[in-house]
Design an enzyme around this catalytic site. Structure first.
Site, short mmCIF file in Angstrom:
data_model
loop_
_atom_site.label_atom_id
_atom_site.label_comp_id
_atom_site.label_asym_id
_atom_site.label_seq_id
_atom_site.Cartn_x
_atom_site.Cartn_y
_atom_site.Cartn_z
CB SER A 1 -0.95 0.01 1.21
OG SER A 1 -2.01 -0.89 1.01
CE LYS B 1 -3.92 1.14 -1.09
NZ LYS B 1 -4.44 0.45 0.09
CB SER C 1 -4.68 1.64 3.71
OG SER C 1 -3.71 1.14 2.82
CE LYS D 1 -1.80 3.97 2.72
NZ LYS D 1 -1.69 2.89 3.74
#
Length: 387
Positions: A56, A59, A121, A231
């Protein structure tokens, strides 16, 4: 033809009384990288150029593309996107990973999709935003890769908008993730502040009609002073990873860890890593804003030289409590062709030490230098044949 010009800087600028070895850090992370953005010093680096799946953390690239479009006026936070039934079908339920709990045919603003991506997320939120921006996720991924190359992510490639496993198509490096974080914070500070430090976000409802609130998985928020992003990522293939940042006392650090074995280990190692960066290292002033460090040669200008000055207060990152022996040199490609604008970044002050990472501090032009007029150019041409 321009050549690399290197000029030693006067010793008084860097006089230090003693030597010191770089502080050591031990971590279980197979990939780890820590950089002080205030000085450009890399404080720790373990396998920073290993290609790896980002999970993730990919992202961050989707969010960067959206921020860029918002700044350009091509996308608005208030724009409404529609959740296509096909997208909902693919990205809901336990098999779809992290979710924002969007509903089929739901209208949702770009701002809320960004909260859903950064804080929750949401894999579903990423694809909905990608389809809203580019019409389809593959078209958006093409844009991601173009922008990635533009900002210097030279060892990364994206195959999805959300980092879902794709048989190795998507890969990044720790160094590239740190650069992506740097570019996000530097280029879009207000958007970064708005979206990246939220502790939780509420969206969607349970079968019983209750609202769903999910917490941000960022392991630094609430645990390290000044933490404000970025993140986490996790898949079976990638393990547990995190790209994070925090600012304290005028210093901003960016960290990347990857390949950890559990969420708890990610919390423990990330907090220790960031705390070590702030405690074991300190910033030392080198030159105040406006101080002239050197001069640079100018080609075809109304002046033959231009002063090189500190555009901001310049600092170096050193082991805390100690003062290693430092050397400094000014480096630029020159002669620098006119015209030159005051404040233009045209050189670097490079600080080196046997046990401290090399640091590059920007130097800017201290004044405007216009192009030379006809007679000045003619005179320069004649005198260039001398000697």
């Amino acid at each position: 033809m321009k050549k690399l010009i290197i000029a030693p800087v006067m010793a008084a600028l860097l006089a230090c009384p003693s030597t010191a070895a770089a502080p050591q850090f031990q971590t279980a992370a197979p990939v780890a990288y820590l950089e002080d953005l205030s000085t450009g010093a890399v404080l720790f680096s373990r396998d920073p150029d290993r290609r790896m799946p980002p999970a993730s953390m990919a992202k961050m690239m989707t969010v960067y593309v959206a921020f860029d479009l918002i700044r350009r006026g091509e996308l608005k936070l208030t724009d409404m996107a529609t959740v296509r039934p096909e997208t909902w079908q693919r990205w809901h339920g336990p098999a779809a990973g992290s979710t924002m709990f969007l509903s089929a045919n739901e209208q949702v603003s770009v701002a809320n999709l960004l909260y859903g991506i950064v804080t929750l997320s949401g894999n579903d939120a990423c694809v909905v935003l990608a389809e809203h921006i580019s019409g389809s996720e593959p078209a958006f991924v093409e844009r991601m890769n173009r922008v990635a190359k533009q900002i210097g992510l030279n060892n990364s490639q994206f195959g999805t908008s959300n980092g879902w496993p794709d048989n190795g198509v998507t890969y990044v490096t720790a160094r590239d993730l740190a650069r992506l974080a740097d570019q996000t914070i530097s280029n879009y500070p207000q958007l970064y502040k708005q979206f990246y430090s939220r502790r939780d976000f509420t969206w969607g409802k349970t079968m019983g009609g209750s609202q769903i609130t999910q917490a941000n998985r960022d392991p630094l928020l609430g645990r390290v002073a000044g933490a404000d992003g970025l993140k986490t990522g996790h898949t079976e293939e990638a393990g547990y990873g995190f790209t994070g940042s925090a600012a304290q006392n005028g210093r901003r650090l960016i960290m990347v860890m990857a390949g950890l074995t559990s969420a708890n280990q990610r919390i423990e190692e990330s907090v220790r890593f960031m705390d070590w960066g702030f405690r074991a290292w300190q910033a030392r002033p080198i030159a105040a804003k406006g101080k002239q460090i050197e001069t640079a040669e100018v080609q075809m200008g109304d002046s033959g030289t231009v002063p090189l000055i500190a555009g901001t207060d310049l600092k170096v990152t050193l082991p805390a409590g100690l003062a290693p022996e430092l050397t400094a040199k000014v480096v630029y490609k020159g002669p620098i062709k006119a015209p030159i604008k005051a404040g233009q970044h045209i050189a670097d002050l490079v600080i080196t030490s046997p046990d401290v990472p090399e640091q590059h501090l920007p130097l800017v032009a201290g004044k405007d230098v216009a192009e030379a007029g006809f007679f000045r150019r003619a005179w320069n041409g004649l005198t260039s044949f001398g000697g």
